[in-house]
Design a protein around this motif. Structure first.
Motif, PDB file in Angstrom:
ATOM      1  N   LYS A  19       0.722  -1.404  -0.400  1.00  0.00           N
ATOM      2  CA  LYS A  19      -0.430   0.158   0.035  1.00  0.00           C
ATOM      3  C   LYS A  19       0.913   1.254   0.210  1.00  0.00           C
ATOM      4  O   LYS A  19       1.852   0.989   0.629  1.00  0.00           O
ATOM      5  N   TRP A  25       1.038   4.842   1.521  1.00  0.00           N
ATOM      6  CA  TRP A  25       0.262   5.576   2.457  1.00  0.00           C
ATOM      7  C   TRP A  25       1.421   6.536   2.811  1.00  0.00           C
ATOM      8  O   TRP A  25       1.937   6.079   3.793  1.00  0.00           O
ATOM      9  N   SER A  42       0.614  -2.600  -7.387  1.00  0.00           N
ATOM     10  CA  SER A  42      -0.501  -2.571  -7.660  1.00  0.00           C
ATOM     11  C   SER A  42      -0.903  -4.033  -8.813  1.00  0.00           C
ATOM     12  O   SER A  42      -0.161  -3.676  -9.491  1.00  0.00           O
ATOM     13  N   ALA A  91     -12.282   1.850  -5.755  1.00  0.00           N
ATOM     14  CA  ALA A  91     -11.612   3.573  -5.388  1.00  0.00           C
ATOM     15  C   ALA A  91     -11.456   3.528  -7.372  1.00  0.00           C
ATOM     16  O   ALA A  91     -11.514   3.240  -8.154  1.00  0.00           O
ATOM     17  N   SER A 149      -2.282   6.964  -6.204  1.00  0.00           N
ATOM     18  CA  SER A 149      -2.450   6.066  -6.611  1.00  0.00           C
ATOM     19  C   SER A 149      -3.351   6.193  -8.145  1.00  0.00           C
ATOM     20  O   SER A 149      -2.986   4.039  -8.773  1.00  0.00           O
ATOM     21  N   SER A 206      -1.998  -5.322   3.942  1.00  0.00           N
ATOM     22  CA  SER A 206      -3.991  -4.803   4.335  1.00  0.00           C
ATOM     23  C   SER A 206      -3.635  -4.418   5.496  1.00  0.00           C
ATOM     24  O   SER A 206      -3.933  -3.723   6.295  1.00  0.00           O
ATOM     25  N   ASP A 232      -8.601  -1.078   0.814  1.00  0.00           N
ATOM     26  CA  ASP A 232      -8.659   0.296   1.138  1.00  0.00           C
ATOM     27  C   ASP A 232      -9.109   1.232   1.595  1.00  0.00           C
ATOM     28  O   ASP A 232      -9.478   0.936   2.789  1.00  0.00           O
TER      29      ASP A 232
END
Ligand code: DP6
Length: 394
Positions: A23, A25, A41, A125, A158, A258, A303
């Motif tokens: 991820k 972040w 991803s 998303a 993203s 996650s 997410d």
């Protein structure tokens, strides 16, 4: 791009959603959208989830305008403006900085119409697909051919990963101006033909974000440690699992990452909560299912919302879908429970049902979308598919 009579030019593209397995972040620059760590991803197939965007330019347009899912929206949104400005800057550079000799004047105002083939309120998303599509359509309009993940990144971090199909890495980069913070394809969508994705769309979530903290809140030791120590190691591991098509390794690491991302959200101050009781229910279900089989058959990832995304190999899908159906018996209101790619039927052994299907929660999962890895943005050639008419209006 199709310059034309009356100075009207138009281009339409589609772009995919992506789901991170390592991820992204935390930002080191909130204006340029530069991340504190690299991420990785899987791009999802556009047959199931896509955004379509038409961009048009004309000397007759008096102002820039934007329509999202048929409704006029704020074209002055800073992130939309950042994408527009960057695409125009690249177009100007390409034309050698001279005056507009090309068919399409850069001074023309533009109209943009964008829509999703999935419910926006489902909390899937959509900003990634949305900005990737905006940038792709604008690039076509102005005839740009260069690398554009850097521009899509300015819309939403993203989104830069939605500029490619298959398995995609977003390199954090080192430079303060962000010119090396780019997406790269790690492997094409054909690389792992058995890989499948199930999106469990939870009921009653309105797509609003639930929590106290705000993005960019003051961060704690977890985010820093994650970015500096954990992610670099995990990224290398994840690349190997993908290269080897090792589902055990891929799935384990996707779940761990996650979980760590959501732990990190708790360690921002004030904290951010994305997972709900239902998300936790799905997490426990996946672990019971894997424990019953003695290895990793399904892997969840979440997410910034409670919908679960499940990775599995094709031969597991029918059985796991049946487990979900039994665990969250659908309300009989005519909603189609399984959507997307076809799913075969499977009977659960009494042992599996007893071990895995505990405490069913009727109606909690609205539907399951079955999809797989897919390609990057596409040009739509068929002019009947434009979202704007010859008058430049939706
Ligand atoms: C949780 O791309 O929505 O989905 O850059 O501020 O637009 P901005 O954030 P966004 O971040 C979402 C991050 C994530 C994880 C991921 O996709 O890597």
């Amino acid at each position: 791009a199709m310059a034309a009579e009356r100075g009207l030019a138009m281009a339409t593209c589609t772009a995919p959603v992506n789901i991170a397995v390592i991820k992204y972040w935390g930002k080191r620059d909130t204006d340029l959208i530069l991340p504190i760590n690299s991420s990785l991803s899987v791009t999802l197939h556009q047959d199931q989830l896509k955004t379509t965007t038409t961009a048009a330019a004309s000397r007759d347009f008096t102002e820039d305008r934007l329509w999202l899912n048929g409704k006029e929206a704020d074209v002055g949104h800073p992130r939309v403006q950042a994408c527009l400005r960057e695409v125009r800057r690249l177009a100007r550079k390409r034309r050698g900085g001279g005056e507009d000799t090309a068919a399409l004047s850069l001074s023309y105002k533009i109209h943009i119409a964008s829509e999703n083939n999935f419910p926006t309120a489902a909390g899937l998303a959509s900003s990634a697909a949305g900005y990737a599509c905006l940038v792709s359509a604008l690039a076509r309009l102005y005839g740009l051919e260069e690398e554009l993940s850097e521009v899509a990144r300015r819309g939403s971090g993203s989104a830069c990963r939605s500029m490619f199909g298959g398995f995609v890495q977003w390199q954090r980069g080192e430079r303060p101006d962000g010119t090396d913070s780019l997406a790269l394809q790690v492997a094409p969508e054909t690389h792992w033909p058995e890989l499948r994705v199930l999106v469990l769309v939870v009921r009653g979530w309105q797509g609003i974000w639930v929590g106290f903290g705000t993005r960019g809140a003051q961060e704690g030791p977890c985010p820093t440690h994650r970015a500096e120590v954990v992610v670099p190691e995990r990224l290398a591991q994840m690349m190997r699992h993908i290269r080897d098509r090792d589902f055990e390794g891929f799935g384990q690491l996707a779940m761990r990452d996650s979980n760590q991302f959501h732990a990190t959200c708790l360690d921002t101050f004030p904290p951010i909560f994305y997972l709900t009781d239902l998300s936790r229910h799905i997490i426990a279900l996946a672990h019971r299912y894997n424990a019953h089989h003695g290895h990793t058959k399904v892997a969840y990832t979440f997410d910034a919302g409670p919908n679960a995304v499940i990775f599995a190999l094709a031969d597991t899908v029918a059985e796991f879908v049946e487990v979900v159906r039994r665990s969250f018996p659908p309300a009989t209101n005519g909603d189609q429970f399984v959507r997307g790619l076809p799913v075969g039927s499977a009977a659960l052994s009494p042992e599996l049902a007893a071990a895995v299907v505990t405490e069913p929660v009727p109606g909690a999962v609205q539907y399951i979308l079955h999809t797989k890895p897919g390609p990057g943005p596409q040009l739509v050639d068929d002019p009947s598919q434009h979202l704007l008419g010859a008058d430049g209006l939706p």
